[in-house]
Design an enzyme around this catalytic site. Sequence first.
Site, PDB file in Angstrom:
ATOM      1  N   LYS A  71      23.375 -48.673  29.612  1.00  0.00           N
ATOM      2  CA  LYS A  71      23.433 -47.287  29.112  1.00  0.00           C
ATOM      3  C   LYS A  71      22.768 -46.323  30.102  1.00  0.00           C
ATOM      4  O   LYS A  71      23.319 -45.267  30.440  1.00  0.00           O
ATOM      5  CB  LYS A  71      22.736 -47.204  27.748  1.00  0.00           C
ATOM      6  CG  LYS A  71      22.489 -45.803  27.229  1.00  0.00           C
ATOM      7  CD  LYS A  71      23.778 -45.050  26.957  1.00  0.00           C
ATOM      8  CE  LYS A  71      23.510 -43.569  26.679  1.00  0.00           C
ATOM      9  NZ  LYS A  71      24.732 -42.796  26.516  1.00  0.00           N
TER      10      LYS A  71
ATOM     11  N   LYS B 175      15.640 -37.614  30.555  1.00  0.00           N
ATOM     12  CA  LYS B 175      14.962 -38.864  30.166  1.00  0.00           C
ATOM     13  C   LYS B 175      15.790 -40.086  30.571  1.00  0.00           C
ATOM     14  O   LYS B 175      15.257 -41.068  31.085  1.00  0.00           O
ATOM     15  CB  LYS B 175      14.732 -38.839  28.643  1.00  0.00           C
ATOM     16  CG  LYS B 175      14.117 -40.061  28.028  1.00  0.00           C
ATOM     17  CD  LYS B 175      15.057 -40.969  27.260  1.00  0.00           C
ATOM     18  CE  LYS B 175      16.090 -40.382  26.398  1.00  0.00           C
ATOM     19  NZ  LYS B 175      16.887 -41.240  25.572  1.00  0.00           N
TER      20      LYS B 175
HETATM   21  P1  NAD Z   1      18.109 -35.681  18.185  1.00  0.00           P
HETATM   22  O1  NAD Z   1      16.853 -35.126  18.743  1.00  0.00           O
HETATM   23  O2  NAD Z   1      19.169 -34.776  17.677  1.00  0.00           O
HETATM   24  O3  NAD Z   1      17.761 -36.725  16.997  1.00  0.00           O
HETATM   25  C1  NAD Z   1      16.644 -37.557  16.990  1.00  0.00           C
HETATM   26  C2  NAD Z   1      16.137 -37.626  15.560  1.00  0.00           C
HETATM   27  O4  NAD Z   1      15.024 -38.530  15.523  1.00  0.00           O
HETATM   28  C3  NAD Z   1      15.652 -36.281  15.020  1.00  0.00           C
HETATM   29  O5  NAD Z   1      16.254 -36.016  13.769  1.00  0.00           O
HETATM   30  C4  NAD Z   1      14.145 -36.475  14.914  1.00  0.00           C
HETATM   31  O6  NAD Z   1      13.553 -35.715  13.881  1.00  0.00           O
HETATM   32  C5  NAD Z   1      14.061 -37.963  14.658  1.00  0.00           C
HETATM   33  N1  NAD Z   1      12.754 -38.540  14.964  1.00  0.00           N
HETATM   34  C6  NAD Z   1      11.979 -38.329  16.033  1.00  0.00           C
HETATM   35  N2  NAD Z   1      10.845 -39.046  15.941  1.00  0.00           N
HETATM   36  C7  NAD Z   1      10.931 -39.751  14.788  1.00  0.00           C
HETATM   37  C8  NAD Z   1      10.066 -40.678  14.131  1.00  0.00           C
HETATM   38  N3  NAD Z   1       8.887 -41.025  14.646  1.00  0.00           N
HETATM   39  N4  NAD Z   1      10.470 -41.190  12.937  1.00  0.00           N
HETATM   40  C9  NAD Z   1      11.660 -40.819  12.393  1.00  0.00           C
HETATM   41  N5  NAD Z   1      12.510 -39.954  12.964  1.00  0.00           N
HETATM   42  C10 NAD Z   1      12.153 -39.429  14.151  1.00  0.00           C
HETATM   43  O7  NAD Z   1      18.677 -36.649  19.333  1.00  0.00           O
HETATM   44  P2  NAD Z   1      20.153 -37.256  19.449  1.00  0.00           P
HETATM   45  O8  NAD Z   1      20.946 -36.370  20.344  1.00  0.00           O
HETATM   46  O9  NAD Z   1      20.661 -37.636  18.105  1.00  0.00           O
HETATM   47  O10 NAD Z   1      19.808 -38.572  20.307  1.00  0.00           O
HETATM   48  C11 NAD Z   1      19.234 -39.728  19.718  1.00  0.00           C
HETATM   49  C12 NAD Z   1      19.280 -40.848  20.763  1.00  0.00           C
HETATM   50  O11 NAD Z   1      20.645 -41.075  21.133  1.00  0.00           O
HETATM   51  C13 NAD Z   1      18.519 -40.509  22.056  1.00  0.00           C
HETATM   52  O12 NAD Z   1      17.930 -41.672  22.561  1.00  0.00           O
HETATM   53  C14 NAD Z   1      19.647 -40.029  22.979  1.00  0.00           C
HETATM   54  O13 NAD Z   1      19.304 -40.195  24.344  1.00  0.00           O
HETATM   55  C15 NAD Z   1      20.802 -40.904  22.534  1.00  0.00           C
HETATM   56  N6  NAD Z   1      22.155 -40.368  22.743  1.00  0.00           N
HETATM   57  C16 NAD Z   1      22.461 -39.067  22.448  1.00  0.00           C
HETATM   58  C17 NAD Z   1      23.770 -38.621  22.645  1.00  0.00           C
HETATM   59  C18 NAD Z   1      24.179 -37.197  22.330  1.00  0.00           C
HETATM   60  O14 NAD Z   1      25.295 -36.808  22.719  1.00  0.00           O
HETATM   61  N7  NAD Z   1      23.371 -36.406  21.623  1.00  0.00           N
HETATM   62  C19 NAD Z   1      24.757 -39.493  23.130  1.00  0.00           C
HETATM   63  C20 NAD Z   1      24.401 -40.827  23.389  1.00  0.00           C
HETATM   64  C21 NAD Z   1      23.115 -41.261  23.193  1.00  0.00           C
END
Ligand code: NAD
Length: 290
Positions: free
Chosen positions: A171, A240
């Site tokens: 990834k 990141k």
């Molecule tokens: P986001 O910030 O929208 O969502 C993360 C969620 O985690 C938030 O709702 C936050 O409140 C919650 N959170 C944070 N700390 C927490 C804790 N201690 N306990 C419970 N909940 C907690 O991020 P996202 O865009 O949904 O991305 C999530 C993961 O997926 C990341 O690792 C990102 O790199 C990966 N990702 C994102 C995408 C994208 O297009 N957004 C695509 C592929 C992968």
Amino acid sequence: MARQIGFIGLGMMGAPMAANLLAGGFEVIGFDVRPENAKDLQGKPGFTLAPTLETLGGLSTIILMVPNSKIVDSLLWEQGLAELLARGGCLIDMSSSEPIKSQANAEKLRELGPAFIDAPVSGGVKRARDGSLAIMMGGEAEAVKGAMPVFEAMGKTLVHVGSAGAGHAVKALNNYVSASGLLAVCEALTAAEKFGIDPHIANKVFSASTGKNNTTDNKVEQFMLNGAFNSGFSLSLMRKDLDTALAFIQAVGSPDTFANSCTEVWRAADGGLPQPADHTAMYAYVHGKK
Ligand code: NAD
């Protein structure tokens, strides 16, 4: 496979992924430090919002979709999640975490009982919504096989890439390839424009030529040239992922010249753009349109 799934992290990706689990017949017990992020899930049949992490105690399958490894480690080893999982259960980390930390988490969890699968995703918010994510799994074959119905509810291209940590490695490397392609397109379009070439026309040519990539086809017109910068994937999460990829490339002793320069630009953009910024705002940064 248990039909009850704990799901921690209901943000841009987690909420639509959890919705697809519900559509696939699973019950989802969700937890987020920002419960308001679960508003689209509230009221859906089969969904319960857990008021505390402890509410997930005893579940045999818990999925994490949180921002980074630091949060994964804090949940597991400081906030007690490892102890909450059923002994014969399985923790599935679908966040884009650090491969070497995931390898260590798999070993530590195995000593306690539960299995660990790293299963990061690619495809963005659009494919999280329509259930067509690419999911790359790392972990023991038996655990991965057992969790397949869960992955099938959220993704279309499901690949078991190797042992624990391998999914997170692939990834991070994928996002390095994607971020370098995006950066190259931003620099090329900016140069074209400075020479008086319409960037829409330049991108149309890239798209029909050997410069074609995911950015030329799915980001330039949709999120960049129109100034929308709202793909749903933040610039800080992409930065990141680049930090993770660079650290991994260096840890395995592989050449890192290009990864180093690319990461340096993403770090500068993360520090230089008003936050929160979408990753497609790299175009604004390169173009000097902050
Ligand atoms: P986001 O910030 O929208 O969502 C993360 C969620 O985690 C938030 O709702 C936050 O409140 C919650 N959170 C944070 N700390 C927490 C804790 N201690 N306990 C419970 N909940 C907690 O991020 P996202 O865009 O949904 O991305 C999530 C993961 O997926 C990341 O690792 C990102 O790199 C990966 N990702 C994102 C995408 C994208 O297009 N957004 C695509 C592929 C992968």
